[in-house]
Design an enzyme around this catalytic site. Structure first.
Site, PDB file in Angstrom:
ATOM      1  N   LEU A   1     -45.945 -36.360 -73.153  1.00 33.00           N
ATOM      2  CA  LEU A   1     -46.002 -35.291 -71.960  1.00 33.00           C
ATOM      3  C   LEU A   1     -44.991 -34.274 -72.178  1.00 33.00           C
ATOM      4  O   LEU A   1     -43.718 -34.868 -71.518  1.00 33.00           O
ATOM      5  CB  LEU A   1     -46.555 -35.769 -70.781  1.00 33.00           C
ATOM      6  CG  LEU A   1     -46.624 -34.935 -69.469  1.00 33.00           C
ATOM      7  CD1 LEU A   1     -47.927 -34.103 -69.824  1.00 33.00           C
ATOM      8  CD2 LEU A   1     -47.111 -35.766 -68.271  1.00 33.00           C
ATOM      9  N   ASP A   2     -45.028 -32.929 -71.973  1.00 35.55           N
ATOM     10  CA  ASP A   2     -44.115 -32.133 -71.639  1.00 35.55           C
ATOM     11  C   ASP A   2     -43.082 -32.180 -72.414  1.00 35.55           C
ATOM     12  O   ASP A   2     -41.583 -31.754 -72.100  1.00 35.55           O
ATOM     13  CB  ASP A   2     -43.701 -31.982 -70.219  1.00 35.55           C
ATOM     14  CG  ASP A   2     -44.896 -31.548 -69.248  1.00 35.55           C
ATOM     15  OD1 ASP A   2     -45.889 -30.924 -69.715  1.00 35.55           O
ATOM     16  OD2 ASP A   2     -44.891 -32.121 -68.236  1.00 35.55           O
ATOM     17  N   GLU A   3     -42.927 -32.579 -73.671  1.00 33.88           N
ATOM     18  CA  GLU A   3     -41.730 -32.721 -74.652  1.00 33.88           C
ATOM     19  C   GLU A   3     -42.113 -32.189 -75.979  1.00 33.88           C
ATOM     20  O   GLU A   3     -41.319 -32.372 -77.025  1.00 33.88           O
ATOM     21  CB  GLU A   3     -41.440 -34.444 -74.921  1.00 33.88           C
ATOM     22  CG  GLU A   3     -40.919 -34.947 -73.620  1.00 33.88           C
ATOM     23  CD  GLU A   3     -40.426 -36.299 -73.780  1.00 33.88           C
ATOM     24  OE1 GLU A   3     -40.219 -36.782 -74.940  1.00 33.88           O
ATOM     25  OE2 GLU A   3     -39.991 -36.989 -72.568  1.00 33.88           O
TER      26      GLU A   3
END
Length: 290
Positions: free
Chosen positions: A229-231
């Site tokens: 997530l979000d990486e």
């Protein structure tokens, strides 16, 4: 009639003579090079290139012949590559939930010809933004989801996306976490906007957490969605200076403007074949006036 433009995106281990080999190949095949952008990561020994070519009636080579010949060269230099012939606009689907500003901005830019694509649909897990899609004449699909129906809902998304042969999925504040299987299916074809200057404040409520931390800058990040997530690889970011007088509400308002600009830029970079993904990095070549 405008000549056909062919764009190659290339990455490989850095090696002496690689630029000469590449430009010589295209010259030999009768192409005219209209732009050649290259970047060498000397720390990792990697070479990246975006090269744009024109062909005319004098170039007799077919697409299959060109790709087969280039494959032979690619083997010699361990090149990973892809090519775009500029013959069709990419088909785009926009995923949204409640928040409208990114959707409005993308659909407006698309209507004004600022996004070189075909927005085929808007998909949402809520009905709130149907009126926005209707305003711009874009088909709206309602796909509600709960924790219990997530698998079935993603199957419906897949059916919609595949039946329309979607090339790019834009998460314009779609507030659902996509499954690993879904992301794998569309690897490198999902762009997400996160309302924070990543890696700060990943996950939910970043403006509230930014306020609590007393930050002096807020931002937004557009990246390719990955299982983490979000990486994912970062395509574009933007920031704005703020003060201690800002509230969570005013931070959110300032952030909305940053988000729209950052997301539009990232989508354009992708559509214009300006991005090469290398591991968890995105190499983004600047615009050349095209």
């Amino acid at each position: 009639m405008n000549p056909q433009i062919v764009t190659f995106l290339i990455k490989c281990p850095d090696k002496k003579g690689i630029i000469s080999a590449l430009t010589g190949f295209f010259f030999k095949e009768g192409f005219n090079i209209i732009s050649a952008q290259q970047y060498t990561n000397s720390l990792e020994g990697k070479f990246f290139m975006r090269i744009r070519l024109t062909s005319d009636d004098s170039v007799a080579i077919s697409k299959n012949q060109l790709e087969n010949k280039f494959s032979d060269l690619a083997k010699s230099y361990q090149i990973t590559w892809k090519v775009d012939y500029g013959s069709k606009k990419q088909k785009v689907a926009i995923l949204v939930s409640h928040t409208s500003h990114n959707l409005y901005d993308l659909l407006y830019r698309h209507r004004e010809g600022e996004l070189n694509c075909d927005v085929r649909m808007v998909i949402s897990n809520h009905q709130k933004l149907k009126s926005v899609a209707d305003m711009f004449g874009v088909p709206f699909h309602y796909a509600p989801v709960t924790a219990e129906t997530k698998s079935e809902q993603e199957n419906e998304l897949t059916r919609l996306l595949d039946s329309h042969k979607i090339d790019l999925i834009v998460m314009a504040r779609y507030m659902q976490i996509l499954s690993a299987g879904f992301i794998d299916r569309y690897q490198g074809k999902i762009i997400n906007i996160h309302h924070s200057f990543l890696p700060a404040f990943q996950g939910a409520n970043p403006y509230k957490r930014a306020y609590e931390r007393g930050v002096k800058l807020i931002g937004a990040t557009a990246h390719y969605a990955t299982k983490d997530l979000d990486e994912g690889p970062i395509i574009e970011q933007g920031v704005e200076r703020v003060t201690h007088e800002c509230t969570p509400a005013s931070l959110k308002k300032i952030g909305a403007d940053i988000e729209t600009l950052v997301l539009a830029k990232a989508v354009n970079f992708h559509l214009n074949n300006q991005v090469i993904v290398d591991g968890n990095k995105a190499i983004v070549f600047p615009e050349t006036g095209e």
